[in-house]
Design an enzyme around this catalytic site. Structure first.
Site, short mmCIF file in Angstrom:
data_model
loop_
_atom_site.label_atom_id
_atom_site.label_comp_id
_atom_site.label_asym_id
_atom_site.label_seq_id
_atom_site.Cartn_x
_atom_site.Cartn_y
_atom_site.Cartn_z
N SER A 138 24.43 33.26 32.32
CA SER A 138 24.84 31.98 32.62
C SER A 138 24.36 31.21 33.59
O SER A 138 23.73 29.56 33.75
CB SER A 138 26.15 32.04 32.18
OG SER A 138 27.23 30.97 32.55
N SER A 168 38.69 47.15 28.35
CA SER A 168 39.96 47.31 29.94
C SER A 168 40.61 48.02 30.29
O SER A 168 41.86 48.28 29.75
CB SER A 168 39.45 46.27 31.20
OG SER A 168 39.90 46.30 32.82
N TYR A 188 44.44 38.48 33.62
CA TYR A 188 42.77 38.82 33.25
C TYR A 188 43.08 39.86 31.87
O TYR A 188 42.36 40.40 31.54
CB TYR A 188 42.42 39.36 34.03
CG TYR A 188 41.04 40.38 33.84
CD1 TYR A 188 39.86 40.47 33.63
CD2 TYR A 188 41.24 41.54 34.18
CE1 TYR A 188 38.78 41.49 33.86
CE2 TYR A 188 40.51 42.63 33.70
CZ TYR A 188 39.42 42.08 33.14
OH TYR A 188 38.45 43.37 33.13
N ASN A 202 28.83 41.84 27.46
CA ASN A 202 29.98 42.92 28.20
C ASN A 202 30.44 40.76 28.85
O ASN A 202 30.85 41.55 30.45
CB ASN A 202 28.14 43.29 29.11
CG ASN A 202 28.23 43.10 30.83
OD1 ASN A 202 29.88 44.02 30.92
ND2 ASN A 202 28.46 42.49 31.48
#
Length: 246
Positions: free
Chosen positions: A37, A145, A158, A90
């Site tokens: 990005s 995660s 998150y 990812n």
């Protein structure tokens, strides 16, 4: 060369786990599209390292939060290489906010984290799916995660976003079967730039893990490659955390 003649797209492929995965896929014979990005220098450096070792790679800029940009990236990849066989979702971001500081979990924070961490993965999967279906085979790995399992992480939004990635993995596995396999690699603590400024915390954590080591980006990359290759697994969360969550 288990990925010879395969075209792989790695989002956020210029740094950390993405960089290690891009290099690992190239070493296994894949042509790698390194998406970025803002990290153009890092993405181009990853491409240079791959080409230096005789591999094939290009860097393509696209903001994964923008569906049109994602579709344009996939079309550009298909024009150049004919298809996309493998996708590694990812690209992820976080905000470091104490878990009990609910007031700092603003609407903007929620939107930014979900746009990248969840919707971005969906947009990429949706864009590559028609080409994988046409080939009657394909594989996608999302990066989750342990925060999404334990509820504890760099911030409350998150952790919740990564729990959503785990759910997205299961739903996509159902939606895209039988041609496309979708799995999720779930890292614990990994030595990346996310730990910048928190090295002492990391040193304290390592001895308390069963394997007494913090995972490296290469550890995660090897497992991503294994999940992409394994033809009898879909919809699974595969934890790589040195025993952190046991």
């Amino acid at each position: 060369m288990e990925f010879k003649n395969k075209v792989a797209l790695v989002t956020g492929g210029g740094t950390g786990i993405g960089k290690a995965t891009s290099i690992a896929l190239a070493k296994r014979g894949a042509t790698v599209i390194v998406n970025y990005s803002r990290s153009e220098f890092d993405a181009e450096e990853t491409v240079r390292l791959i080409k230096q070792e005789g591999g094939r790679a290009i860097a393509i800029q696209a903001d994964v939060t923008q569906d049109k940009a994602v579709r344009n990236m996939i079309q550009a990849a298909v024009r150049q290489f004919g298809t996309v066989d493998l996708l590694v979702n990812n690209a992820s971001i976080t905000k470091h906010i104490p878990m009990d500081d609910l007031d700092s979990a603003t609407e903007d924070v929620w939107d930014e984290l979900f746009d990248v961490n969840v919707k971005g993965m969906f947009y990429c999967a949706r864009a590559v799916a028609p080409f994988m279906k046409k080939n009657q085979q394909g594989a996608i790995v999302n990066l989750g995660s342990i925060a999404g399992q334990t509820g504890l992480g760099s911030s409350l939004p998150y952790a919740v976003s990564k729990a959503a990635v785990h759910g997205l993995t299961k739903s996509l596995a159902r939606a895209l079967a039988p041609e496309i396999r979708v799995n999720c690699i779930v890292p614990g603590a990994v030595v990346t730039r996310w730990w910048a400024g928190q090295e002492e915390q990391m040193k304290k954590l390592a001895p308390n893990l069963l394997l007494q080591r913090i995972s490296t980006p290469d550890d995660i990359a090897h497992m991503i490659c294994a999940a992409l290759q394994q033809e009898a697994i879909t919809g699974q969360m595969i934890t790589v955390d040195s025993g952190q969550t046991l």
